[in-house]
Design an enzyme around this catalytic site. Structure first.
Site, PDB file in Angstrom:
ATOM      1  N   LEU A   1       0.782  -1.243  -0.527  1.00  0.00           N
ATOM      2  CA  LEU A   1       0.104   0.235  -0.128  1.00  0.00           C
ATOM      3  C   LEU A   1       0.929   1.679   0.362  1.00  0.00           C
ATOM      4  O   LEU A   1       1.902   1.237   0.835  1.00  0.00           O
ATOM      5  CB  LEU A   1      -0.857  -0.152   1.188  1.00  0.00           C
ATOM      6  CG  LEU A   1      -2.436  -1.093   0.748  1.00  0.00           C
ATOM      7  CD1 LEU A   1      -2.659  -1.226   3.038  1.00  0.00           C
ATOM      8  CD2 LEU A   1      -2.679  -0.976   0.285  1.00  0.00           C
TER       9      LEU A   1
ATOM     10  N   ILE B   1       4.779   2.481  -5.241  1.00  0.00           N
ATOM     11  CA  ILE B   1       6.649   3.026  -5.449  1.00  0.00           C
ATOM     12  C   ILE B   1       6.556   4.466  -4.895  1.00  0.00           C
ATOM     13  O   ILE B   1       7.484   4.288  -4.772  1.00  0.00           O
ATOM     14  CB  ILE B   1       6.297   2.667  -7.174  1.00  0.00           C
ATOM     15  CG1 ILE B   1       6.221   1.539  -7.539  1.00  0.00           C
ATOM     16  CG2 ILE B   1       7.698   3.562  -7.516  1.00  0.00           C
ATOM     17  CD1 ILE B   1       7.012   0.640  -7.459  1.00  0.00           C
TER      18      ILE B   1
ATOM     19  N   GLY C   1      20.423   8.474 -17.976  1.00  0.00           N
ATOM     20  CA  GLY C   1      18.826   9.699 -18.156  1.00  0.00           C
ATOM     21  C   GLY C   1      19.222  10.451 -17.020  1.00  0.00           C
ATOM     22  O   GLY C   1      19.579  10.087 -16.078  1.00  0.00           O
TER      23      GLY C   1
ATOM     24  N   ILE D   1      14.638  11.891 -11.849  1.00  0.00           N
ATOM     25  CA  ILE D   1      14.944   9.741 -11.253  1.00  0.00           C
ATOM     26  C   ILE D   1      16.551  10.019 -11.657  1.00  0.00           C
ATOM     27  O   ILE D   1      17.319  10.146  -9.659  1.00  0.00           O
ATOM     28  CB  ILE D   1      14.463   9.059 -11.616  1.00  0.00           C
ATOM     29  CG1 ILE D   1      13.054   9.272 -11.231  1.00  0.00           C
ATOM     30  CG2 ILE D   1      15.062   7.459 -11.089  1.00  0.00           C
ATOM     31  CD1 ILE D   1      12.381   8.017 -11.916  1.00  0.00           C
TER      32      ILE D   1
ATOM     33  N   HIS E   1       8.857  39.580   5.062  1.00  0.00           N
ATOM     34  CA  HIS E   1      10.208  39.421   5.119  1.00  0.00           C
ATOM     35  C   HIS E   1      10.533  38.969   6.215  1.00  0.00           C
ATOM     36  O   HIS E   1      10.167  39.280   7.625  1.00  0.00           O
ATOM     37  CB  HIS E   1      10.402  40.770   4.657  1.00  0.00           C
ATOM     38  CG  HIS E   1      11.257  41.035   4.724  1.00  0.00           C
ATOM     39  ND1 HIS E   1      12.807  41.240   4.684  1.00  0.00           N
ATOM     40  CD2 HIS E   1      12.367  41.989   6.270  1.00  0.00           C
ATOM     41  CE1 HIS E   1      13.685  41.924   4.631  1.00  0.00           C
ATOM     42  NE2 HIS E   1      13.913  42.171   5.865  1.00  0.00           N
TER      43      HIS E   1
END
Length: 467
Positions: free
Chosen positions: A41, A44, A183, A187, A446
């Site tokens: 559950l 990923i 890549g 990721i 600020h």
């Protein structure tokens, strides 16, 4: 042996951030709700993606701050990294949240089935558990939320040892001395940042001409330059010709321009995109249409089969957890009759948690110029922000893109400290269709990093004050 079918108003296949959130919303709406999950559950994202990687990156950020404490007048000895504990903490974070999701679903009254789901004719769903036992479920509405998995390269299939996907990178037993990351998307860049900070020699190979190719070009250039200063080597516009796994590492041949060079490393992490989990779902029993392994959907996630919907990564880009959750809620509310008209698509922010962080919402400057007749672009460097200087994090900038004719915020791009925590301000503005006039009149506290967001709006109209 198949038991008599149980009946539900909504049955959701997949317990990731799209599926479990959809289940919780359905339960809130008093719909009889079932959720089928084959592994863990939270999906990923919670178990092997978003959450554990952020735990690792937090450890890397802590290490980086300790190493630079001397600049703030704090003397410390050289920190020692217990890699095993770093990885174990990441797993503990995921485990804790997994238990939390389990509790939420139980509290909401969602019936959870652990196993693999396959659609049968008539919106029946057959669930097969880990022991091979089967049961049949019936639902008026089915939502497919099965997500996506890491894409493999035929020449470098994941082997659990030398060739990693994100799962292996999150479960490493020891810190590799060298790592090639194939890549340079989110990721790849996040893992490159983590491992390099801990001491691994990292090389990033990207086929596109720049890292983070989906980001604004100025952000990409800034991130690459900053990470290169941290010792990461980048090969962009580079094509992986072949790869060979050896007993002591991996050898890759990479073509860049007309030159082929050989790279050697202990491990290689392949991060070249995701593939939809559409196999073995029984979609052949329906009219659901697939396009390159992804489910084609219309408004509210409706597929070509009445009563069957799909949400999240399985429906295509952008493959982001928060997009999946949003789609899950919208889909369930449509099923419940709360949303009936055409779907109004809202801005979706994107975040990269490497060092430096970057985040964006809306169009890049190039995209905006291609779509609008005239645009106004504002850019404000963090070196003009008091809070950034005070916390010794003045490297970065914020960029805004407006439609010159209407004042519509077309895009916003942030790179630097807490960029991922700040981008929601622009996302909210875009969702509310706020113009530059309202943003200029908004008071930002600020001293905060958020003041740079205000200055970036002012800069688009020649009114920036602190530069």
């Amino acid at each position: 042996m198949t038991q008599q079918a149980q009946n539900f108003d909504v049955l959701i296949i997949g317990g990731g951030p799209g599926g479990y959130v959809a289940a919780l919303r359905a339960a809130q709406l008093k719909l009889r709700t079932a959720l089928v999950e084959r592994e863990s559950l939270g999906g990923i994202c919670l178990n092997w993606g978003c959450i554990p990687t952020k735990a690792l990156l937090h450890s890397a950020d802590t290490l980086r701050r300790i190493r630079h404490a001397g600049a703030q007048g704090i003397t410390v000895s050289e920190p020692q990294v217990d890699f095993g504990k770093v990885m174990a903490r990441s797993r503990q974070v995921s485990s804790r949240l997994n238990k939390g999701v389990t509790h939420l679903l139980k509290k909401a009254g969602v019936t959870v089935f652990m196993g693999s789901a396959a659609l049968q004719p008539g919106k029946q769903v057959q669930v097969t558990d880990a022991k091979g036992q089967q049961q049949s479920l019936q639902a008026r509405n089915v939502i497919v939320a099965t997500g996506a998995r890491a894409r493999e390269l035929p020449m470098l299939p994941f082997d659990g040892d030398r060739v990693w996907g994100y799962r292996e990178a999150l479960a490493a037993k020891a810190l590799p001395k060298s790592l090639v990351v194939v890549g340079a998307g989110a990721i790849g860049m996040e893992f490159a940042s983590f491992y390099a900070t801990l001491g691994t020699q990292v090389t990033v190979v990207e086929a596109a001409e720049r890292v983070l190719p989906a980001s604004d070009a100025e952000v990409s250039a800034f991130v690459q330059q900053a990470m290169a200063k941290d010792g990461i080597q980048f090969l962009t516009g580079a094509k992986l010709v072949d790869g060979k796994v050896q007993t002591d590492g991996v050898v890759l041949n990479v073509e860049q321009g007309r030159k082929v060079q050989s790279l050697q490393a202990e491990r290689v992490l392949v991060a070249v995109g995701l593939v939809g989990n559409s196999e073995q779902l029984g979609l052949e029993h329906t009219r659901v249409a697939l396009d390159k392994g992804l489910i084609a959907v219309q408004d509210w996630g409706a597929t070509a089969e009445p009563g069957i919907y799909a949400i999240g990564d399985i429906t295509g880009a952008p493959m982001l957890a928060h997009k999946a959750s949003h789609e899950g809620i919208a889909c369930v509310e449509h099923i419940a009759g709360l949303r009936k008209d055409a779907q109004h698509h809202v801005p979706i922010p994107a975040c990269v948690y490497s060092h430096p962080q970057s985040a964006s919402v809306g169009l890049t400057e190039v995209q905006a110029r291609e779509q609008a007749k005239d645009v106004r672009v504002g850019k404000f460097p963090l070196e003009g922000n008091g809070k950034a200087i005070a916390i010794d994090e003045a490297s970065g900038f914020i960029k805004t893109v407006f439609d010159a004719a209407t004042g519509e915020l077309l895009g916003a791009h942030l790179v630097g400290p807490e960029a991922t925590e700040l981008v929601h301000g622009y996302t909210l503005a875009a969702t509310l269709e706020t113009t530059e006039a309202e943003l200029m009149e908004t008071i930002f506290p600020h001293p905060t990093l958020s003041e740079a967001m205000h200055e970036a709006v002012l800069a688009a109209y020649g009114r920036a004050l602190h530069i």
